[in-house]
Scaffold this motif. Structure first.
Motif, PDB file in Angstrom:
ATOM      1  N   ARG A   1       0.825  -1.218   0.000  1.00 20.52           N
ATOM      2  CA  ARG A   1       0.000   0.000   0.000  1.00 20.52           C
ATOM      3  C   ARG A   1       0.852   1.257   0.000  1.00 20.52           C
ATOM      4  O   ARG A   1       2.043   1.239   0.336  1.00 20.52           O
ATOM      5  CB  ARG A   1      -0.920   0.024   1.229  1.00 20.52           C
ATOM      6  N   THR A   2       0.201   2.362  -0.365  1.00 20.71           N
ATOM      7  CA  THR A   2       0.747   3.692  -0.149  1.00 20.71           C
ATOM      8  C   THR A   2      -0.178   4.402   0.843  1.00 20.71           C
ATOM      9  O   THR A   2      -1.219   3.865   1.237  1.00 20.71           O
ATOM     10  CB  THR A   2       0.820   4.498  -1.457  1.00 20.71           C
ATOM     11  N   PHE A   3       0.222   5.625   1.244  1.00 20.07           N
ATOM     12  CA  PHE A   3      -0.516   6.342   2.277  1.00 20.07           C
ATOM     13  C   PHE A   3      -0.941   7.723   1.789  1.00 20.07           C
ATOM     14  O   PHE A   3      -0.379   8.263   0.833  1.00 20.07           O
ATOM     15  CB  PHE A   3       0.340   6.489   3.538  1.00 20.07           C
ATOM     16  N   GLN A   4      -1.938   8.296   2.467  1.00 12.61           N
ATOM     17  CA  GLN A   4      -2.375   9.660   2.138  1.00 12.61           C
ATOM     18  C   GLN A   4      -1.220  10.635   2.259  1.00 12.61           C
ATOM     19  O   GLN A   4      -1.035  11.499   1.400  1.00 12.61           O
ATOM     20  CB  GLN A   4      -3.511  10.083   3.072  1.00 12.61           C
ATOM     21  N   ASN A   5      -0.464  10.513   3.340  1.00 13.16           N
ATOM     22  CA  ASN A   5       0.700  11.366   3.553  1.00 13.16           C
ATOM     23  C   ASN A   5       1.955  10.615   3.125  1.00 13.16           C
ATOM     24  O   ASN A   5       2.178   9.476   3.539  1.00 13.16           O
ATOM     25  CB  ASN A   5       0.811  11.768   5.033  1.00 13.16           C
ATOM     26  N   ILE A   6       2.763  11.246   2.298  1.00 17.67           N
ATOM     27  CA  ILE A   6       3.945  10.596   1.746  1.00 17.67           C
ATOM     28  C   ILE A   6       4.872  10.120   2.863  1.00 17.67           C
ATOM     29  O   ILE A   6       5.179  10.864   3.790  1.00 17.67           O
ATOM     30  CB  ILE A   6       4.696  11.559   0.804  1.00 17.67           C
ATOM     31  N   ARG A   7       5.316   8.876   2.777  1.00 22.37           N
ATOM     32  CA  ARG A   7       6.184   8.291   3.808  1.00 22.37           C
ATOM     33  C   ARG A   7       7.442   7.715   3.149  1.00 22.37           C
ATOM     34  O   ARG A   7       7.633   6.503   3.112  1.00 22.37           O
ATOM     35  CB  ARG A   7       5.440   7.204   4.581  1.00 22.37           C
ATOM     36  N   LEU A   8       8.254   8.580   2.621  1.00 17.30           N
ATOM     37  CA  LEU A   8       9.518   8.175   2.016  1.00 17.30           C
ATOM     38  C   LEU A   8      10.663   8.324   3.010  1.00 17.30           C
ATOM     39  O   LEU A   8      10.537   9.028   4.017  1.00 17.30           O
ATOM     40  CB  LEU A   8       9.812   9.042   0.783  1.00 17.30           C
ATOM     41  N   PHE A   9      11.782   7.671   2.702  1.00 17.06           N
ATOM     42  CA  PHE A   9      13.026   7.929   3.429  1.00 17.06           C
ATOM     43  C   PHE A   9      13.681   9.104   2.705  1.00 17.06           C
ATOM     44  O   PHE A   9      14.428   8.919   1.745  1.00 17.06           O
ATOM     45  CB  PHE A   9      13.919   6.695   3.424  1.00 17.06           C
ATOM     46  N   LYS A  10      13.377  10.315   3.150  1.00 15.92           N
ATOM     47  CA  LYS A  10      13.692  11.494   2.357  1.00 15.92           C
ATOM     48  C   LYS A  10      15.173  11.823   2.292  1.00 15.92           C
ATOM     49  O   LYS A  10      15.613  12.553   1.401  1.00 15.92           O
ATOM     50  CB  LYS A  10      12.880  12.690   2.867  1.00 15.92           C
ATOM     51  N   ASP A  11      15.964  11.301   3.217  1.00 18.02           N
ATOM     52  CA  ASP A  11      17.398  11.558   3.177  1.00 18.02           C
ATOM     53  C   ASP A  11      18.173  10.450   2.464  1.00 18.02           C
ATOM     54  O   ASP A  11      19.399  10.449   2.451  1.00 18.02           O
ATOM     55  CB  ASP A  11      17.953  11.750   4.595  1.00 18.02           C
ATOM     56  N   LEU A  12      17.452   9.503   1.877  1.00 17.34           N
ATOM     57  CA  LEU A  12      18.051   8.478   1.029  1.00 17.34           C
ATOM     58  C   LEU A  12      17.754   8.803  -0.431  1.00 17.34           C
ATOM     59  O   LEU A  12      16.832   9.560  -0.730  1.00 17.34           O
ATOM     60  CB  LEU A  12      17.509   7.092   1.383  1.00 17.34           C
TER      61      LEU A  12
ATOM     62  N   LEU B   1      -1.714  -7.506  -4.922  1.00 17.39           N
ATOM     63  CA  LEU B   1      -2.730  -6.463  -4.780  1.00 17.39           C
ATOM     64  C   LEU B   1      -2.054  -5.199  -4.280  1.00 17.39           C
ATOM     65  O   LEU B   1      -1.394  -5.212  -3.243  1.00 17.39           O
ATOM     66  CB  LEU B   1      -3.812  -6.902  -3.782  1.00 17.39           C
ATOM     67  N   LEU B   2      -2.229  -4.113  -5.012  1.00 14.09           N
ATOM     68  CA  LEU B   2      -1.640  -2.821  -4.645  1.00 14.09           C
ATOM     69  C   LEU B   2      -2.757  -1.876  -4.212  1.00 14.09           C
ATOM     70  O   LEU B   2      -3.702  -1.634  -4.968  1.00 14.09           O
ATOM     71  CB  LEU B   2      -0.887  -2.231  -5.835  1.00 14.09           C
ATOM     72  N   LEU B   3      -2.644  -1.360  -2.994  1.00 10.80           N
ATOM     73  CA  LEU B   3      -3.618  -0.420  -2.438  1.00 10.80           C
ATOM     74  C   LEU B   3      -3.043   0.988  -2.514  1.00 10.80           C
ATOM     75  O   LEU B   3      -1.995   1.254  -1.929  1.00 10.80           O
ATOM     76  CB  LEU B   3      -3.945  -0.771  -0.987  1.00 10.80           C
ATOM     77  N   LEU B   4      -3.722   1.866  -3.223  1.00 13.32           N
ATOM     78  CA  LEU B   4      -3.268   3.249  -3.375  1.00 13.32           C
ATOM     79  C   LEU B   4      -4.238   4.174  -2.650  1.00 13.32           C
ATOM     80  O   LEU B   4      -5.411   4.269  -3.014  1.00 13.32           O
ATOM     81  CB  LEU B   4      -3.195   3.628  -4.862  1.00 13.32           C
TER      82      LEU B   4
ATOM     83  N   VAL C   1      -5.251  -3.522  -8.664  1.00 12.14           N
ATOM     84  CA  VAL C   1      -5.087  -2.239  -7.981  1.00 12.14           C
ATOM     85  C   VAL C   1      -6.420  -1.818  -7.375  1.00 12.14           C
ATOM     86  O   VAL C   1      -7.438  -1.767  -8.067  1.00 12.14           O
ATOM     87  CB  VAL C   1      -4.588  -1.141  -8.938  1.00 12.14           C
ATOM     88  N   LEU C   2      -6.414  -1.542  -6.077  1.00 12.55           N
ATOM     89  CA  LEU C   2      -7.564  -0.977  -5.378  1.00 12.55           C
ATOM     90  C   LEU C   2      -7.162   0.396  -4.897  1.00 12.55           C
ATOM     91  O   LEU C   2      -6.184   0.538  -4.159  1.00 12.55           O
ATOM     92  CB  LEU C   2      -7.963  -1.866  -4.191  1.00 12.55           C
ATOM     93  N   LEU C   3      -7.888   1.423  -5.341  1.00 16.70           N
ATOM     94  CA  LEU C   3      -7.472   2.775  -4.974  1.00 16.70           C
ATOM     95  C   LEU C   3      -8.599   3.584  -4.346  1.00 16.70           C
ATOM     96  O   LEU C   3      -9.774   3.430  -4.684  1.00 16.70           O
ATOM     97  CB  LEU C   3      -6.888   3.506  -6.179  1.00 16.70           C
ATOM     98  N   ILE C   4      -8.194   4.425  -3.400  1.00 17.08           N
ATOM     99  CA  ILE C   4      -9.050   5.459  -2.826  1.00 17.08           C
ATOM    100  C   ILE C   4      -8.655   6.771  -3.487  1.00 17.08           C
ATOM    101  O   ILE C   4      -7.474   7.088  -3.576  1.00 17.08           O
ATOM    102  CB  ILE C   4      -8.827   5.590  -1.302  1.00 17.08           C
ATOM    103  N   GLU C   5      -9.617   7.525  -3.949  1.00 16.94           N
ATOM    104  CA  GLU C   5      -9.263   8.775  -4.611  1.00 16.94           C
ATOM    105  C   GLU C   5     -10.460   9.724  -4.634  1.00 16.94           C
ATOM    106  O   GLU C   5     -11.601   9.304  -4.793  1.00 16.94           O
ATOM    107  CB  GLU C   5      -8.795   8.489  -6.050  1.00 16.94           C
TER     108      GLU C   5
END
Length: 254
Positions: free
Chosen positions: A84-95, A174-177, A207-211
């Motif tokens: 899945r991904t999240f509403q708020n971006i959750r990256l490793f921003k310093d990588l 299954l990818l949840l967006l 793909v199952l997405l909320i949008e």
């Protein structure tokens, strides 16, 4: 053999005295682009949290390719093939962009800790294979040219896309967006629509997405479920949903 990848039956959850989701049924088929929509507070992200083991349902069942996911931990569900991904971006921003994807791919490595510590041939072979795969995944979104860029230095739209690429790194069925187009401009949204269709076809996933962006939902989803206050409001094709008076009333408040 069933063509259903995700089977949700009578799903419900209580938070104290609040019934947040009640009696929800969803069938997502193999290679399907499926939308889950509804007004703010309808319970959409709560559904995603149950599908990924963050919340345990109060009742109902969740099956992936016929296997029950209830009571499994989030990491166990991820290994079964749900990402899945999240509403708020959750990256490793310093990588770097590449390192963000390699972290996800590392879950697929099958060399031992000792092999890694001693830097044996198998370690170098798999590390090379993972880097090549990461670059292939990045190329789907045109991010391969940004591989050595720090994630924090990417434009907002590309950060959103990177989060999707990282989710693909776990090899999901299954990818949840969760609101993948949030904050994007029209051109970025169009690019995202094209990329989602490409990744579905390229990686053979559902793909199952909320949008909330209805242009995106109606433009790529083959089936849509609409919920309101945690209950099913409508289910059907984009054409059927657009004409449904209950859906129109829920969104327009008439």
């Amino acid at each position: 053999m069933s063509n259903v990848v995700l089977e949700v039956r009578d799903l419900g959850i209580n938070f104290g005295g609040l019934r947040a989701v009640d009696g929800l049924n969803i069938d997502v088929e193999k290679n399907q682009l499926y939308g889950l929509i509804g007004p703010n507070g309808a319970g959409k992200t709560t559904v995603f949290n149950m599908l990924t083991g963050v919340y345990e349902p109060s009742d109902g069942t969740i099956k992936l390719n016929g296997e029950l996911l209830n009571k499994k931990k989030p990491h166990e569900i991820a290994r079964k093939g749900v990402s899945r991904t999240f509403q708020n971006i959750r990256l490793f921003k310093d990588l770097t962009v590449l390192e963000n994807v390699l972290i996800a791919l590392d879950t697929q490595a099958d060399y031992s800790i000792l092999t890694g510590i001693l830097k044996m041939p198998k370690f170098f072979r798999q590390e090379k294979e993972m880097e090549e795969e990461a670059m292939r995944l990045l190329a789907v979104f045109g991010l391969d040219g940004d591989a050595q860029t720090l994630a924090r230095n990417l434009p907002y739209g590309k950060q959103r896309e990177l989060e999707i690429v990282r989710a693909l790194g776990t090899h999901p069925k299954l990818l949840l967006l969760d609101e993948p187009a949030a904050g994007m401009n029209p051109q970025e949204t169009q690019n995202l629509m094209d990329a989602i269709e490409t990744l579905r076809n390229t990686f053979d996933i559902s793909v199952l997405l909320i949008e909330h962006d209805m242009k995106l939902v109606m433009g790529i989803c083959e089936k849509i479920t609409v919920i309101n206050y945690g209950t099913l409001l409508a289910c059907g094709t984009p054409e059927e949903i657009q004409k449904n008076p209950q859906v129109i009333k829920a969104y327009l408040g008439e």
